[in-house]
Design a protein around this motif. Structure first.
Motif, PDB file in Angstrom:
ATOM      1  N   LEU A   1       0.824  -1.212   0.000  1.00 31.26           N
ATOM      2  CA  LEU A   1       0.000   0.000   0.000  1.00 31.26           C
ATOM      3  C   LEU A   1       0.862   1.268   0.000  1.00 31.26           C
ATOM      4  O   LEU A   1       0.352   2.357  -0.198  1.00 31.26           O
ATOM      5  N   ILE A   2       2.134   1.124   0.259  1.00 28.82           N
ATOM      6  CA  ILE A   2       3.140   2.193   0.295  1.00 28.82           C
ATOM      7  C   ILE A   2       2.981   3.051   1.556  1.00 28.82           C
ATOM      8  O   ILE A   2       3.927   3.300   2.267  1.00 28.82           O
ATOM      9  N   GLY A   3       1.786   3.477   1.845  1.00 37.27           N
ATOM     10  CA  GLY A   3       1.492   4.263   3.034  1.00 37.27           C
ATOM     11  C   GLY A   3      -0.002   4.277   3.256  1.00 37.27           C
ATOM     12  O   GLY A   3      -0.781   3.993   2.352  1.00 37.27           O
ATOM     13  N   GLY A   4      -0.441   4.584   4.484  1.00 33.42           N
ATOM     14  CA  GLY A   4      -1.870   4.670   4.774  1.00 33.42           C
ATOM     15  C   GLY A   4      -2.511   3.328   5.043  1.00 33.42           C
ATOM     16  O   GLY A   4      -1.833   2.333   5.304  1.00 33.42           O
ATOM     17  N   VAL A   5      -3.854   3.321   4.970  1.00 33.96           N
ATOM     18  CA  VAL A   5      -4.624   2.114   5.266  1.00 33.96           C
ATOM     19  C   VAL A   5      -5.736   1.926   4.244  1.00 33.96           C
ATOM     20  O   VAL A   5      -6.141   2.861   3.552  1.00 33.96           O
ATOM     21  N   ARG A   6      -6.227   0.716   4.212  1.00 39.62           N
ATOM     22  CA  ARG A   6      -7.390   0.339   3.403  1.00 39.62           C
ATOM     23  C   ARG A   6      -8.307  -0.438   4.338  1.00 39.62           C
ATOM     24  O   ARG A   6      -7.869  -1.408   4.963  1.00 39.62           O
ATOM     25  N   VAL A   7      -9.564   0.004   4.463  1.00 39.82           N
ATOM     26  CA  VAL A   7     -10.510  -0.609   5.397  1.00 39.82           C
ATOM     27  C   VAL A   7     -11.655  -1.232   4.610  1.00 39.82           C
ATOM     28  O   VAL A   7     -12.239  -0.585   3.736  1.00 39.82           O
ATOM     29  N   LEU A   8     -11.973  -2.493   4.931  1.00 40.14           N
ATOM     30  CA  LEU A   8     -13.097  -3.182   4.301  1.00 40.14           C
ATOM     31  C   LEU A   8     -14.114  -3.528   5.378  1.00 40.14           C
ATOM     32  O   LEU A   8     -13.795  -4.249   6.340  1.00 40.14           O
ATOM     33  N   ILE A   9     -15.328  -3.004   5.211  1.00 40.12           N
ATOM     34  CA  ILE A   9     -16.429  -3.313   6.121  1.00 40.12           C
ATOM     35  C   ILE A   9     -17.610  -3.706   5.254  1.00 40.12           C
ATOM     36  O   ILE A   9     -18.188  -2.866   4.563  1.00 40.12           O
ATOM     37  N   GLY A  10     -17.944  -4.982   5.275  1.00 39.24           N
ATOM     38  CA  GLY A  10     -19.012  -5.458   4.404  1.00 39.24           C
ATOM     39  C   GLY A  10     -18.651  -5.163   2.966  1.00 39.24           C
ATOM     40  O   GLY A  10     -17.589  -5.541   2.481  1.00 39.24           O
ATOM     41  N   ASP A  11     -19.523  -4.425   2.271  1.00 35.06           N
ATOM     42  CA  ASP A  11     -19.274  -4.057   0.878  1.00 35.06           C
ATOM     43  C   ASP A  11     -18.553  -2.712   0.753  1.00 35.06           C
ATOM     44  O   ASP A  11     -18.219  -2.288  -0.349  1.00 35.06           O
ATOM     45  N   ASP A  12     -18.370  -2.014   1.871  1.00 39.17           N
ATOM     46  CA  ASP A  12     -17.707  -0.710   1.849  1.00 39.17           C
ATOM     47  C   ASP A  12     -16.193  -0.864   1.856  1.00 39.17           C
ATOM     48  O   ASP A  12     -15.650  -1.683   2.585  1.00 39.17           O
ATOM     49  N   VAL A  13     -15.539  -0.040   1.058  1.00 40.60           N
ATOM     50  CA  VAL A  13     -14.080   0.013   1.027  1.00 40.60           C
ATOM     51  C   VAL A  13     -13.672   1.464   1.239  1.00 40.60           C
ATOM     52  O   VAL A  13     -14.106   2.348   0.500  1.00 40.60           O
ATOM     53  N   ILE A  14     -12.884   1.692   2.264  1.00 36.51           N
ATOM     54  CA  ILE A  14     -12.331   3.020   2.516  1.00 36.51           C
ATOM     55  C   ILE A  14     -10.844   2.915   2.210  1.00 36.51           C
ATOM     56  O   ILE A  14     -10.089   2.299   2.959  1.00 36.51           O
ATOM     57  N   ASP A  15     -10.451   3.503   1.089  1.00 32.96           N
ATOM     58  CA  ASP A  15      -9.063   3.395   0.658  1.00 32.96           C
ATOM     59  C   ASP A  15      -8.340   4.706   0.931  1.00 32.96           C
ATOM     60  O   ASP A  15      -8.484   5.676   0.182  1.00 32.96           O
ATOM     61  N   ALA A  16      -7.607   4.738   2.014  1.00 34.82           N
ATOM     62  CA  ALA A  16      -6.818   5.913   2.382  1.00 34.82           C
ATOM     63  C   ALA A  16      -5.335   5.579   2.260  1.00 34.82           C
ATOM     64  O   ALA A  16      -4.515   6.012   3.059  1.00 34.82           O
ATOM     65  N   SER A  17      -5.018   4.779   1.245  1.00 40.45           N
ATOM     66  CA  SER A  17      -3.631   4.367   1.043  1.00 40.45           C
ATOM     67  C   SER A  17      -2.987   5.212  -0.053  1.00 40.45           C
ATOM     68  O   SER A  17      -3.674   5.752  -0.924  1.00 40.45           O
ATOM     69  N   VAL A  18      -1.685   5.310   0.002  1.00 37.82           N
ATOM     70  CA  VAL A  18      -0.943   6.024  -1.032  1.00 37.82           C
ATOM     71  C   VAL A  18      -1.151   5.324  -2.377  1.00 37.82           C
ATOM     72  O   VAL A  18      -1.393   5.963  -3.402  1.00 37.82           O
ATOM     73  N   ARG A  19      -1.097   4.004  -2.348  1.00 40.23           N
ATOM     74  CA  ARG A  19      -1.278   3.242  -3.587  1.00 40.23           C
ATOM     75  C   ARG A  19      -2.650   3.535  -4.206  1.00 40.23           C
ATOM     76  O   ARG A  19      -2.780   3.720  -5.415  1.00 40.23           O
ATOM     77  N   GLY A  20      -3.689   3.571  -3.359  1.00 43.40           N
ATOM     78  CA  GLY A  20      -5.034   3.859  -3.847  1.00 43.40           C
ATOM     79  C   GLY A  20      -5.141   5.243  -4.458  1.00 43.40           C
ATOM     80  O   GLY A  20      -5.777   5.444  -5.492  1.00 43.40           O
ATOM     81  N   LYS A  21      -4.496   6.222  -3.796  1.00 47.76           N
ATOM     82  CA  LYS A  21      -4.533   7.595  -4.307  1.00 47.76           C
ATOM     83  C   LYS A  21      -3.773   7.702  -5.632  1.00 47.76           C
ATOM     84  O   LYS A  21      -4.207   8.393  -6.559  1.00 47.76           O
ATOM     85  N   LEU A  22      -2.637   7.016  -5.737  1.00 46.54           N
ATOM     86  CA  LEU A  22      -1.882   7.008  -6.989  1.00 46.54           C
ATOM     87  C   LEU A  22      -2.702   6.368  -8.104  1.00 46.54           C
ATOM     88  O   LEU A  22      -2.710   6.850  -9.244  1.00 46.54           O
ATOM     89  N   HIS A  23      -3.384   5.302  -7.768  1.00 47.82           N
ATOM     90  CA  HIS A  23      -4.228   4.594  -8.731  1.00 47.82           C
ATOM     91  C   HIS A  23      -5.339   5.520  -9.229  1.00 47.82           C
ATOM     92  O   HIS A  23      -5.621   5.583 -10.440  1.00 47.82           O
TER      93      HIS A  23
END
Length: 178
Positions: free
Chosen positions: A148-170
């Motif tokens: 993820l490079i930095g930050g976190v990714r949270v999965l709750i049920g069908d919800d995804v909270i992507d606060a990762s560097v990789r997610g932001k770059l993507h």
């Protein structure tokens, strides 16, 4: 996989109803956890799915490992799954059972992937934030995910909270393509 969950759900609901009626949710949770772990083991899965082994042999194996965790109802449940050739659904049944249990307890499970190990303080802060957002008690299952490079990714049920560097770059890369 969605269809496996669909087939597993009625079994989980039936077991949950029985466990609730008997006030034995924790005992059933433990037994289902053990059973799911057993059939997830490649050696056991090979025995369970091999037609050379009789239903009695498979049942003896499963209940032998369970030992005293195998109440009469658990034994009947295992017998039913064997009879209907559904033993391989146990991980999905256990998962669905735990979801029903968590719902009744007003709790939800969150899988957290973090680029770096989280401190206890960070876990508490994240739990508090998610509890406020969802209005329920949140149980964290934290895993390290350096990709993820930095930050976190949270999965709750069908919800995804992507606060990762990789997610932001993507996300940035995808917006540049448009």
């Amino acid at each position: 996989m969605a269809e496996l969950i669909t087939v597993a759900r009625p079994y989980a609901q039936a077991v949950y109803s029985l466990a609730t009626e008997q006030q034995r949710l924790d005992a059933w949770s433990e037994a289902l956890g053990w059973l799911a772990a057993m059939v997830s083991n490649p050696d056991v899965a090979q025995v369970v799915t091999n037609p050379k082994h009789t239903a009695q042999e498979v049942e003896a194996l499963m209940l032998g490992v369970l030992g005293e965790r195998a109440s009469e109802d658990v034994k009947r449940f295992v017998g039913t799954l064997i009879e209907n050739q559904r033993l391989t659904l146990l991980p999905f049944i256990a998962e669905q059972f735990e979801l029903l249990k968590a719902q009744a307890e007003g709790a939800i499970d969150a899988t957290v992937e973090s680029a770096f190990p989280l401190t206890d303080e960070q876990k508490t802060e994240l739990t508090t934030m998610l509890s406020k957002k969802y209005g329920k008690t949140v149980r964290l299952d934290v895993h390290d995910a350096p990709e993820l490079i930095g930050g976190v990714r949270v999965l709750i049920g069908d919800d995804v909270i992507d606060a990762s560097v990789r997610g932001k770059l993507h996300t940035m890369a995808a917006s540049l393509k448009n």
